[in-house]
Design a protein around this motif. Structure first.
Motif, short mmCIF file in Angstrom:
data_model
loop_
_atom_site.label_atom_id
_atom_site.label_comp_id
_atom_site.label_asym_id
_atom_site.label_seq_id
_atom_site.Cartn_x
_atom_site.Cartn_y
_atom_site.Cartn_z
N MET A 1 0.83 -1.20 0.00
CA MET A 1 0.00 0.00 0.00
C MET A 1 0.87 1.25 0.00
N CYS A 2 0.26 2.39 -0.39
CA CYS A 2 1.03 3.62 -0.52
C CYS A 2 1.60 4.09 0.81
N SER A 3 0.89 3.84 1.92
CA SER A 3 1.39 4.27 3.22
C SER A 3 2.68 3.55 3.58
N GLY A 4 2.78 2.27 3.20
CA GLY A 4 4.01 1.51 3.44
C GLY A 4 5.16 2.02 2.60
N LYS A 5 4.88 2.36 1.34
CA LYS A 5 5.93 2.90 0.47
C LYS A 5 6.40 4.25 0.97
N CYS A 6 5.45 5.05 1.44
CA CYS A 6 5.80 6.37 1.97
C CYS A 6 6.66 6.24 3.22
N SER A 7 6.32 5.29 4.08
CA SER A 7 7.11 5.05 5.30
C SER A 7 8.53 4.64 4.96
N ARG A 8 8.67 3.78 3.97
CA ARG A 8 10.00 3.33 3.56
C ARG A 8 10.83 4.50 3.05
N CYS A 9 10.20 5.36 2.27
CA CYS A 9 10.90 6.53 1.73
C CYS A 9 11.33 7.48 2.85
N ILE A 10 10.42 7.71 3.80
CA ILE A 10 10.72 8.63 4.91
C ILE A 10 11.82 8.05 5.80
N GLY A 11 11.68 6.76 6.15
CA GLY A 11 12.67 6.13 7.02
C GLY A 11 14.06 6.16 6.41
N THR A 12 14.15 5.89 5.11
CA THR A 12 15.44 5.90 4.42
C THR A 12 16.02 7.31 4.35
N SER A 13 15.16 8.30 4.14
CA SER A 13 15.62 9.69 4.02
C SER A 13 16.13 10.23 5.35
N LEU A 14 15.62 9.71 6.45
CA LEU A 14 16.04 10.22 7.76
C LEU A 14 17.46 9.81 8.14
N TYR A 15 17.93 8.68 7.63
CA TYR A 15 19.26 8.19 8.01
C TYR A 15 20.38 9.18 7.70
N PRO A 16 20.50 9.69 6.47
CA PRO A 16 21.58 10.64 6.21
C PRO A 16 21.44 11.94 7.00
N LEU A 17 20.21 12.35 7.27
CA LEU A 17 20.00 13.56 8.07
C LEU A 17 20.48 13.36 9.50
N LEU A 160 28.19 25.46 10.69
CA LEU A 160 27.71 24.20 11.26
C LEU A 160 26.32 24.34 11.89
N PHE A 161 26.08 25.45 12.57
CA PHE A 161 24.76 25.63 13.18
C PHE A 161 23.67 25.83 12.13
N LEU A 162 23.99 26.53 11.04
CA LEU A 162 23.01 26.68 9.97
C LEU A 162 22.73 25.34 9.29
N THR A 163 23.77 24.52 9.17
CA THR A 163 23.58 23.17 8.62
C THR A 163 22.67 22.35 9.53
N LEU A 164 22.86 22.49 10.83
CA LEU A 164 22.00 21.79 11.79
C LEU A 164 20.55 22.29 11.70
N MET A 165 20.38 23.57 11.49
CA MET A 165 19.02 24.12 11.37
C MET A 165 18.32 23.57 10.14
N ALA A 166 19.05 23.53 9.02
CA ALA A 166 18.46 23.01 7.79
C ALA A 166 18.14 21.53 7.92
N THR A 167 19.07 20.79 8.51
CA THR A 167 18.88 19.35 8.67
C THR A 167 17.72 19.04 9.60
N SER A 168 17.67 19.71 10.74
CA SER A 168 16.59 19.46 11.70
C SER A 168 15.25 19.90 11.15
N GLY A 169 15.25 20.96 10.34
CA GLY A 169 14.00 21.38 9.71
C GLY A 169 13.44 20.30 8.80
N LEU A 170 14.32 19.66 8.04
CA LEU A 170 13.89 18.55 7.17
C LEU A 170 13.41 17.36 8.01
N GLN A 171 14.09 17.11 9.12
CA GLN A 171 13.69 16.01 9.99
C GLN A 171 12.28 16.24 10.54
#
Length: 214
Positions: A1-17, A160-171
């Protein structure tokens, strides 16, 4: 289902952040690339709060792992059944809320770090010279010269702090989307039923209308 695919995409995207947040926070402990400032305690106060390590790091990593596992385990009735799906998606909402809280903590701490500026040596005294500047120092690089030590600490701190702000905003954004996605995952059987009933209603209405000449 689409919710499962969306979860997989979100979970994978969070790792590099998460990785970026942890690395930024660790690097902030070593201005100028020297460990002596950390040993002597000459570290910007906001770095000690470890927003990137605790908030954007571990508080987001745990939800990322759970969200990714939920998607990979074939949620939403594919493998474990509808009841298990609802429970898994409900838990993903709670974990995602933890991720939102962690991301917000990291964002706020990083924002304070940018606003107050770095701890540095000004005229032979360790202080935070830009604390009461209302962030005006960000647009006036001529003021940065008051920090004589560590070298280039203002640029170091801002970057570094601006990078953290951008990263946490995406999270925060991704975890908030997962909360909505989890809600739809919990309600998906009911939504499917409502959708099917609506389709059937309009289909029958169309047949009746065509036969009656409306």
């Amino acid at each position: 289902m689409c919710s499962g695919k969306c979860s997989r995409c979100i979970g994978t995207s969070l790792y590099p952040l998460v990785l970026i947040s942890i690395i930024c926070n660790i690097v902030l402990f070593f201005p100028g690339g020297d460990v002596k400032y950390a040993k002597d305690g000459h570290i910007t106060q906001e770095v000690r709060y470890m927003g990137g390590l605790i908030g954007g790091g571990f508080m987001v990593l745990i939800p990322a792992i759970y969200i990714n596992l939920t998607a990979e385990n074939g949620c939403c009735g594919i493998r474990f059944g509808v009841r298990h799906c609802r429970c898994s998606m409900f838990l993903s909402i709670l974990f995602a809320a933890t991720g939102v809280a962690g991301g917000l903590y990291s964002f706020i701490v990083a924002g304070l770090g940018v606003n107050y500026g770095p701890l540095c040596k000004d005229g032979g005294i360790w202080m935070t010279p830009f604390k009461n500047s209302n962030s005006t120092y960000l647009t006036d690089s001529k003021l940065w010269g008051v920090c004589t030590e560590p070298k280039n600490v203002v640029q170091f701190n801002i970057g570094l702090f601006l990078t953290l702000m951008a990263t946490s905003g995406l999270q925060v954004l991704l975890c908030a989307i997962q909360m909505i996605n989890g809600l739809f995952g919990c309600l998906s059987p009911h939504l499917c039923l409502i959708y099917s009933c609506c389709c059937l209603f309009f289909y029958l209405t169309g047949i009746i209308s065509s036969r009656s000449g409306w």
